[in-house]
Scaffold this motif. Sequence first.
Motif: not given
Ligand SMILES: [Mg+2]
Length: 420
Positions: A208, A226, A234, A253
């Motif tokens: 991320s 985040l 995540t 992501d």
């Molecule tokens: Mg992450």
Amino acid sequence: MNAILVGTITSQDRYDWKDSLDELADLAKTLGIHPIHRITQKIEKPNNKTYIGSGKLNEIWIAVHTHNIEIVIFDDELSPTQLRNIQDFLEIEIMDRSYLILKIFEQRASTKEAKLQINLAKDLYLLPRLSFLREKESRIGGTSGSLATRGAGETQKELDRRHLMAEIYRIKEELKQIKAMKLSQIEKRKKNDIPVVALVGYTNAGKSSTMNSILQYTDAENKSVLEKDQLFATLQTYNKKIEYDKKSFILVDTIGFVSKLPHHLIESFYQTLQEVKNADLILHIIDSSNSHIQQQYQVVCDVLYQLGITDIPTIFVFTKWDKTINSSMEIVGKKNIMISNKTKYHIPDLIKMIVEEISPSTIHSSFLIPYTEGQLISLLETQSKIYQKEYQDYGIFYDVELPIKLYSKFKIYDLDLMVS
Ligand SMILES: [Mg+2]
Ligand SMILES: Nc1nc2c(ncn2[C@@H]2O[C@H](COP(=O)(O)OP(=O)(O)OP(=O)(O)O)[C@@H](O)[C@H]2O)c(=O)[nH]1
């Protein structure tokens, strides 16, 4: 809550048992459990009934009573039989690695899809273990409230089982709808021909953060994802459209990988990794400062293999270079780059590398080259893939696949441009 961690050392283990227990300790800590003691057993193959030998179980029993232990955590998924037998013997709360991971996912899940996925994985895990897990449910984290108590009547157990099965069915249906919607988005993107670049890697590797660094240096929707020093920060895939140097791509992501993932999670949660299957390029994110770098790299490769992802071009991105003294890993002969999301070291280079990878490197064209252009002719002969060649009155006709960087030299002889 004090815990004992229990692991086995078998000859077939693919990962180092000590690393695995270290990681189990980290996982336990994220749930507020304090692992204060470890017990391991060298064993050819885990025991079908009790996972470890009876002598070891006695040892655990003594440790439980000397160290004021409230929970015993096993570093593998225990079968329902193993779980029940161990619980009957130790008369204390038992947890296995799978359940621990499920609990962490449950705590973190924030979107509707992530919540459905985790509930499904948890229900599938609980179904065969229904009759003896109530106590555990109520003590660690939230409670589902609908599970049978130990020794509850058979009718109640049956009702609970039916309730769980109905819930599993309902979640599967809802997830099917979400999946259909996602697939149509993927299809649409394919039609628009926007390349997809997916970030994959071990949990906490810096996926991320790398996404955010790339977002900072490009024209993208000005939103960040985040990033946090936490396992499984995540819990679903996020897409961002990125513009750079007149090119655009979708950056994805994803959820982090971890060793010995509960198989229900691989099955249900990793449906969300469809995006990776359809990617044009993978950024395999590796935490260069981590002492278990080699194992983490191997786990990610193994999971990708299980998902059938073996032939997508990949860039290996070593993150946290700012705090890496000397990395114990090298991937020879593959595309790699060292970056730092903290100092932004090499971020522009990474973006250039991505754009280069997703841009076509050759162009298919037809030229008519005059006989006087000896140098150009020899360039074509040596640097391009020739599909057709013909000697004509004014020169040589070539139908070729040419490296894009050479194209400008030939542009004036491009037959398509000459005609128009
Ligand atoms: Mg992450
Ligand atoms: N020093 C340093 N820290 C970094 C770097 N990249 C990421 N981090 C830190 O590493 C931690 C994890 O980063 P994330 O980007 O959340 O990792 P992730 O791979 O997305 O993790 P999950 O979503 O939990 O699987 C955060 O505390 C980041 O600030 C880096 O290049 N240098």
